[in-house]
Design an enzyme around this catalytic site. Structure first.
Site, short mmCIF file in Angstrom:
data_model
loop_
_atom_site.label_atom_id
_atom_site.label_comp_id
_atom_site.label_asym_id
_atom_site.label_seq_id
_atom_site.Cartn_x
_atom_site.Cartn_y
_atom_site.Cartn_z
N GLU A 19 9.52 0.76 10.86
CA GLU A 19 10.61 1.72 10.64
C GLU A 19 9.99 3.10 10.81
OE1 GLU A 19 13.69 1.10 10.18
OE2 GLU A 19 13.70 -1.02 9.62
N GLU A 22 10.47 15.46 15.66
CA GLU A 22 10.88 15.30 14.26
C GLU A 22 10.14 16.35 13.42
OE1 GLU A 22 9.32 11.94 11.96
OE2 GLU A 22 11.37 11.52 11.32
N CYS A 70 14.13 10.12 7.23
CA CYS A 70 14.00 9.69 8.63
C CYS A 70 15.32 9.72 9.38
CB CYS A 70 13.43 8.28 8.64
SG CYS A 70 14.35 7.16 7.59
N LYS A 127 0.87 -1.19 0.00
CA LYS A 127 0.00 0.00 0.00
C LYS A 127 0.90 1.23 0.00
CE LYS A 127 -1.57 2.78 2.87
NZ LYS A 127 -1.38 4.04 2.14
P1 NAD Z 1 2.53 8.35 7.92
O1 NAD Z 1 2.75 7.51 9.12
O2 NAD Z 1 1.50 9.40 8.00
O3 NAD Z 1 2.12 7.44 6.67
C1 NAD Z 1 2.94 6.37 6.22
C2 NAD Z 1 2.09 5.34 5.50
O4 NAD Z 1 1.23 4.72 6.43
C3 NAD Z 1 1.18 5.93 4.42
O5 NAD Z 1 1.08 4.99 3.38
C4 NAD Z 1 -0.15 6.09 5.14
O6 NAD Z 1 -1.26 6.08 4.26
C5 NAD Z 1 -0.14 4.86 6.04
N1 NAD Z 1 -0.88 4.97 7.30
C6 NAD Z 1 -0.97 6.05 8.11
N2 NAD Z 1 -1.67 5.73 9.22
C7 NAD Z 1 -2.01 4.43 9.11
C8 NAD Z 1 -2.73 3.51 9.94
N3 NAD Z 1 -3.24 3.88 11.11
N4 NAD Z 1 -2.87 2.24 9.53
C9 NAD Z 1 -2.34 1.84 8.35
N5 NAD Z 1 -1.67 2.66 7.51
C10 NAD Z 1 -1.50 3.93 7.89
O7 NAD Z 1 3.97 8.92 7.56
P2 NAD Z 1 4.38 9.90 6.37
O8 NAD Z 1 4.07 11.27 6.77
O9 NAD Z 1 3.86 9.38 5.08
O10 NAD Z 1 5.98 9.66 6.36
C11 NAD Z 1 6.84 10.37 7.15
C12 NAD Z 1 7.25 9.56 8.37
O11 NAD Z 1 7.86 8.33 7.98
C13 NAD Z 1 8.30 10.28 9.19
O12 NAD Z 1 7.99 10.19 10.55
C14 NAD Z 1 9.58 9.52 8.88
O13 NAD Z 1 10.58 9.60 9.86
C15 NAD Z 1 9.08 8.14 8.71
N6 NAD Z 1 10.04 7.33 7.92
C16 NAD Z 1 10.78 6.38 8.56
C17 NAD Z 1 11.73 5.65 7.85
C18 NAD Z 1 12.56 4.58 8.52
O14 NAD Z 1 13.17 3.78 7.82
N7 NAD Z 1 12.63 4.54 9.83
C19 NAD Z 1 11.92 5.90 6.50
C20 NAD Z 1 11.16 6.89 5.88
C21 NAD Z 1 10.21 7.59 6.60
#
Ligand code: NAD
Length: 479
Positions: free
Chosen positions: A252, A384, A286, A178
């Protein structure tokens, strides 16, 4: 304008979506609508999970050994490599990542990862016979975990998908991915590559959608494991659901990493690395080292050096090869970053930036921003921000630097800068984080990547990542 209105890649076929709902894709650098794709419904997710389950039991996928899966992964790598430029451009058009970065991280790096997992699949040992101290022998098997629900964010949509697809396919799993609604066009390119490479039907499926569809996938009865990358808040919600239904999950999550400049550091080499270490993807990475820790004796020199380099970084159209800083992904995300900058102005000294670039009248740009005189307990040092905002924090000695670096809810990346590698390695051993770079930072395919504390659970990359897609079975040979 790219219009992909009537197809989803499920079960190795381009099928019409059940739902008539659409996702509009916007350019982060212009704000204009650049694409339209179907939004998967629950029924589409059901179909994707059913196709993945079928693949697990098919001769074409479930019946293959590791070496055969390795061949498929290599063919997939070839097909992705052919589309490398197209993928990089598609990512940059959507999320605004400067092309010089997407060409490396969303293209070359991704192909390297797929080839790495192809080799790993070939060398996997599925069964090991052990002598039991109880007098019989036991066959210890590593079996694929089954159907994987993979949920990825928009910031590195291709690399973060492949970090799950690679080990999952190496282990023999089938995956339902997804993507984030901000970045879906790239998925269609990956799906075309999978089709061309002859990835067996159902082994890879894409279901574009938002949170609701992600949440539906997380608890779907046909899914055996969830692999998630995204925010800590969403990770917690997903972990809670997985805990309730006892579903394996790897997470992650966010980060707030520290770059520790030791007093003997070659500041020039750190400053040169700033675009990749602290400002990657315009701060939307991240593992970015957005807390720069400088010793008292060199504090002002570090602040001046960081401000001078950051003020010289070309900011603008991500598709221009010279651009180093692009826009934020959406206007809502820019609002969030700007609210942190406003908070920072009340907590620390603004040295650079803090506004919107005057020469860019459209797109979601924020000026690269540097704060000095920052206390590690302030909001801008603890939370963050996920934008081009750097904090420079003063420390007294090595143990103070360590205490400051570790005084964070997060623990994902980090870096240490000094010519004294032994001293740096000793400090690195004491950092509460999943990864540390010495005089640089780049995740290594061949080593586990991930976080501690609020940065996540489990690891991706390295041979260790494959075990996250396997489960053990012990067969006691007793007679
Ligand atoms: P987000 O958590 O809002 O969304 C990430 C994904 O999860 C999207 O596809 C979203 O539609 C889905 N999602 C959101 N809530 C959900 C739920 N309750 N159930 C199922 N799916 C859900 O994050 P974002 O704003 O898209 O990305 C930025 C974040 O990702 C930052 O906090 C960043 O640090 C983190 N990130 C971490 C890594 C790592 O490897 N640790 C890498 C890249 C990004």
């Amino acid at each position: 304008m790219i219009s992909i209105e009537e197809k989803l890649y499920i079960g190795g076929e381009w099928s019409a979506p059940v739902s008539k709902k659409k996702i509009d894709i916007f350019s982060a650098s212009t704000g204009e609508k650049i694409g339209i794709v179907p939004e998967a419904s629950q029924a589409d997710v059901d179909a994707a999970v059913a196709a993945a389950r079928k693949a697990l039991h098919s001769k074409e996928w479930g019946g293959l050994n590791g070496a055969e899966r390795g061949l498929i992964l290599n063919r997939f790598a070839d097909a992705v490599e052919k589309r490398g430029n197209q993928l990089a451009k598609s990512v940059s058009m959507q999320n605004g990542m400067p092309l010089i970065m997407s060409e490396q991280l969303e293209s070359g790096f991704v192909v390297g990862m797929l080839r790495y997992y192809a080799a790993l699949a070939t060398s996997l040992v599925d069964e090991e016979r052990r002598q039991s101290p109880l007098g019989f022998s036991t066959l210890v098997r590593r079996e694929r975990i089954g159907v994987v629900g993979a949920i990825v964010p928009w910031n590195f949509p291709v690399a973060l998908s492949i970090m799950k697809i690679g080990p999952a396919l190496a282990a023999g799993c089938a995956v339902v991915i997804k993507p984030s609604p901000e970045t879906v066009l790239d998925c269609y390119i990956l799906a075309e590559a999978a089709e061309e490479a002859g990835v067996p039907p159902g082994a890879l499926n894409w279901v574009p959608g938002g949170r609701d569809i992600g949440a539906y996938l997380v608890t779907h009865p046909g899914v055996d494991k969830i692999a998630f990358t995204g925010s800590t808040a969403a990770g917690r919600a997903i972990a809670q659901e997985c805990g309730r239904i006892l579903r394996p999950v790897s997470l992650e999550l966010g980060g707030k990493s520290a770059a520790i400049i030791l007093e003997d550091a070659d500041l020039g080499s750190f400053l040169q690395a700033i675009p990749s270490v602290s400002m990657l993807n315009s701060g939307q990475a991240c593992f970015s080292c957005t807390r720069i820790l400088a010793p008292t004796s060199r504090y002002q020199e570090v602040v001046d050096g960081v401000a001078s380099v950051i003020s010289s970084l070309p900011i603008g159209d991500p598709l221009e090869p010279s651009t180093v800083v692009g826009p934020m992904v959406t206007s809502a995300h820019r609002d969030r970053v700007e609210s942190y900058i406003a908070k920072g102005k009340t907590e620390a000294k603004l040295v650079l930036g803090g506004g919107r670039p005057k020469h860019l009248d459209r797109g979601w740009y924020v000026e690269p921003t540097v704060f000095a005189g920052v206390s590690n307990s302030s909001t801008i040092a603890q939370e963050e921000i996920f934008g081009p905002v750097i904090t420079v924090i003063e420390y007294k000695d090595d143990s103070d630097a360590l205490a400051i670096a570790n005084d964070s809810q997060y623990g994902l990346g980090g870096s240490i800068w000094t010519p004294d590698i032994e001293r740096a390695t000793n400090l690195a051993r004491k950092l509460e984080t999943g990864t540390v770079g010495i005089n640089g930072y780049l995740p290594d395919f061949n080593a586990p990547f991930g976080g501690v504390k609020a940065s996540g659970l489990g690891r991706e990359l390295g041979p260790e990542s494959v075990s996250a897609y396997q489960q053990y079975k012990s067969i006691y040979l007793m007679g």
